[in-house]
Design a protein around this motif. Structure first.
Motif, PDB file in Angstrom:
ATOM      1  N   UNK A 303       0.805  -1.216   0.000  1.00  0.00           N
ATOM      2  CA  UNK A 303       0.000   0.000   0.000  1.00  0.00           C
ATOM      3  C   UNK A 303       0.841   1.269   0.000  1.00  0.00           C
ATOM      4  N   UNK A 304       2.066   1.204   0.540  1.00  0.00           N
ATOM      5  CA  UNK A 304       2.952   2.372   0.554  1.00  0.00           C
ATOM      6  C   UNK A 304       4.299   1.967  -0.023  1.00  0.00           C
ATOM      7  N   UNK A 305       4.999   2.914  -0.600  1.00  0.00           N
ATOM      8  CA  UNK A 305       6.303   2.632  -1.196  1.00  0.00           C
ATOM      9  C   UNK A 305       7.378   2.589  -0.116  1.00  0.00           C
ATOM     10  N   UNK A 306       8.375   1.719  -0.272  1.00  0.00           N
ATOM     11  CA  UNK A 306       9.500   1.711   0.669  1.00  0.00           C
ATOM     12  C   UNK A 306      10.180   3.074   0.702  1.00  0.00           C
ATOM     13  N   UNK A 307      10.667   3.450   1.892  1.00  0.00           N
ATOM     14  CA  UNK A 307      11.313   4.744   2.063  1.00  0.00           C
ATOM     15  C   UNK A 307      12.765   4.559   2.476  1.00  0.00           C
ATOM     16  N   UNK A 308      13.603   5.488   2.041  1.00  0.00           N
ATOM     17  CA  UNK A 308      15.000   5.494   2.466  1.00  0.00           C
ATOM     18  C   UNK A 308      15.046   5.574   3.994  1.00  0.00           C
ATOM     19  N   UNK A 309      15.825   4.680   4.586  1.00  0.00           N
ATOM     20  CA  UNK A 309      15.931   4.612   6.034  1.00  0.00           C
ATOM     21  C   UNK A 309      15.209   3.429   6.625  1.00  0.00           C
ATOM     22  N   UNK A 310      14.300   2.808   5.858  1.00  0.00           N
ATOM     23  CA  UNK A 310      13.595   1.628   6.363  1.00  0.00           C
ATOM     24  C   UNK A 310      14.554   0.472   6.560  1.00  0.00           C
ATOM     25  N   UNK A 356      16.209   9.697   7.577  1.00  0.00           N
ATOM     26  CA  UNK A 356      15.188   8.654   7.621  1.00  0.00           C
ATOM     27  C   UNK A 356      15.497   7.571   8.617  1.00  0.00           C
ATOM     28  N   UNK A 357      16.729   7.564   9.173  1.00  0.00           N
ATOM     29  CA  UNK A 357      17.117   6.585  10.183  1.00  0.00           C
ATOM     30  C   UNK A 357      18.224   7.182  11.039  1.00  0.00           C
ATOM     31  N   UNK A 400      22.228  -1.352   1.878  1.00  0.00           N
ATOM     32  CA  UNK A 400      23.523  -1.712   2.452  1.00  0.00           C
ATOM     33  C   UNK A 400      23.346  -1.919   3.956  1.00  0.00           C
ATOM     34  N   UNK A 401      24.324  -2.565   4.576  1.00  0.00           N
ATOM     35  CA  UNK A 401      24.263  -2.829   6.013  1.00  0.00           C
ATOM     36  C   UNK A 401      24.716  -1.642   6.833  1.00  0.00           C
ATOM     37  N   UNK A 402      24.143  -1.496   8.038  1.00  0.00           N
ATOM     38  CA  UNK A 402      24.599  -0.434   8.944  1.00  0.00           C
ATOM     39  C   UNK A 402      26.048  -0.658   9.358  1.00  0.00           C
ATOM     40  N   UNK A 403      26.471  -1.920   9.436  1.00  0.00           N
ATOM     41  CA  UNK A 403      27.862  -2.262   9.734  1.00  0.00           C
ATOM     42  C   UNK A 403      28.581  -2.439   8.399  1.00  0.00           C
TER      43      UNK A 403
END
Length: 440
Positions: A303-310, A356-357, A400-403
């Motif tokens: 229903x909603x588009x993925x967002x940067x930071x998800x 976003x994160x 990409x990974x946070x690490x």
């Protein structure tokens, strides 16, 4: 406990009518007309008894229930009477169907095996006990197992003598630790990919197994070296320049060769440690802590588009460079048309520091154990070099990974196609640590 006997009797009658209905619908084509008519007649008698509220109705209802039960015992076949085993099997499969449907379309449990998203989400980690006094007792082990999913590993010396580390010589002339594939138990029942490591004391050896996704060297061996403790691994940093004087000889180990389909002998070189141990002495003691277990929302992205930071969960079977059928979790850093780049430790999206994160800002500032972003990439044709600005293709995503220093992600195998997208994490439900709660 507050219901009258008459009310309980009518609830029992309703249950018998349910079973009679099952027998009728599943057996009517196998029964004679007279048997079917008799089943319907006695069922109607029970229904009439349920509606009758007179003083003598309870006795008549009991009689009609017994009459229906006797007839069902004659014509019920496999549907009545049913043993407890059949009822349990039916219940199990019904519950399984509901579970599969729910996890397919709504919420899916997901376990993080590696530390590519650390410290936002933890994969399997090792807690080393360098001193005897630190080791958990039986009660502590049980508590840690329930609360944190911790499995304790204790490797004891099989004999007295010098501890030796088996190593394999590579084609370049350097050495690497010897290990071989093995199966480990998952949930105490299912086989899962694992690794077996071997330690020698003199000519005697002892081995232990652990899950393949666990980074033994980084999580268990490296902390021992940094703690400057005398350990079996205090010479591993020198393995690139070892000479024959560093070894106490060789031994043979058996390894399964998937190409030939049989076991083969491998020569291992036994690295000296200088550490003398007694039989039964602890060589290695650590807890393997389970990775974070998440609930993943599979509905929202319809229903909603993925967002940067998800937080971004996807399957890898449609990503050519991965060649595995697994679920991955990374951080979504680019949607179709976004321009992505890394400068220093900062990730830029469309020319601005990513938002976003909280992981974006903490990586940029290298705060709270976040190590900053790096442009590390793979060598394949689909690898993405973030040292220069890259535009995410239409109908694709970049994650990409946070690490990022220890993450195989979009920099290595490219972009995620839309049919691979699964959902986003919403909650860490296990283990019971300070990370329990809503996912970042």
């Amino acid at each position: 406990m507050f219901k009258s006997e008459s009310t309980k009797l009518r609830e029992t009658a309703k249950n018998w009518l349910y079973h009679a209905g099952k027998v009728y619908h599943f057996r009517k084509d196998r029964l004679s007309d007279s048997d079917v008519s008799e089943l319907l007649r006695r069922s109607e008698e029970v229904k009439a008894g349920m509606k009758d509220k007179s003083e003598s109705s309870d006795n008549r209802l009991r009689s009609s229930i017994e009459s229906l039960k006797e007839h069902m015992e004659q014509v019920g076949g496999n549907y009545y009477p049913r043993g407890s085993m059949a009822e349990n099997v039916e219940f199990f499969f019904a519950a399984l169907i509901i579970y599969v449907g729910f996890t397919t379309f709504f919420i899916k449990p997901f376990k993080i095996p590696t530390n590519s998203m650390w410290p936002s989400y933890y994969g399997m980690t090792g807690e080393v006990y360098a001193d005897e006094d630190e080791k958990p007792n039986a009660i502590e082990k049980a508590f840690r197992f329930v609360a944190f999913g911790a499995k304790h590993y204790e490797v004891e010396a099989p004999a007295s003598g010098e501890l030796l580390i088996p190593m394999v010589k590579t084609g370049s002339g350097s050495y690497r630790l010897f290990e071989r594939p093995a199966n480990v138990k998952r949930y105490f029942v299912m086989n899962a990919p694992g690794v077996e490591r071997v330690l020698y004391v003199g000519k005697e050896s002892v081995s232990f197994k652990y899950p393949a996704d666990f980074n033994m060297d980084r999580q268990v061996l490296l902390p021992l070296q940094e703690a400057d403790e005398e350990s079996p691994f205090d010479r591993l940093l020198e393995r690139g320049s070892l000479n024959q004087n560093a070894f106490a000889g060789t031994a043979n180990e058996v390894v399964y060769d998937p190409r030939s389909g049989r076991n083969v002998n491998v020569t291992v070189h036994l690295l000296r440690t200088g550490r003398q141990v007694e039989a039964g002495e602890s060589l290695l003691s650590f807890d393997l802590m389970t990775g974070d277990q998440l609930f993943v929302d599979r509905m929202s992205y319809h229903f909603v588009s993925p967002k940067v930071g998800d937080g971004f969960v996807f399957k890898t079977d449609t990503i050519p460079s991965v060649a595995e059928d697994k679920f991955y979790i990374k951080r979504l850093v680019g949607t179709p048309g976004d321009r992505v780049k890394i400068e220093g430790t900062t990730l830029y999206v469309n020319g601005e520091p990513a938002t976003g994160s909280v992981a974006f800002d903490k990586n940029s500032k290298m705060q709270d154990n976040y190590g900053g972003y790096t442009t590390m990439k793979g060598r394949g044709p689909l690898a993405v070099d973030l040292s220069t600005e890259q535009t995410v293709p239409e109908r694709h995503f970049f994650a990409i990974g946070d690490n990022s220093h220890n993450s195989s992600d979009g920099r290595v195998w490219g972009y995620v196609p839309p049919d691979a997208v699964v959902g986003r994490p919403v909650m860490i439900y296990y283990p019971f640590t300070k990370r329990f709660g809503l996912a970042q």
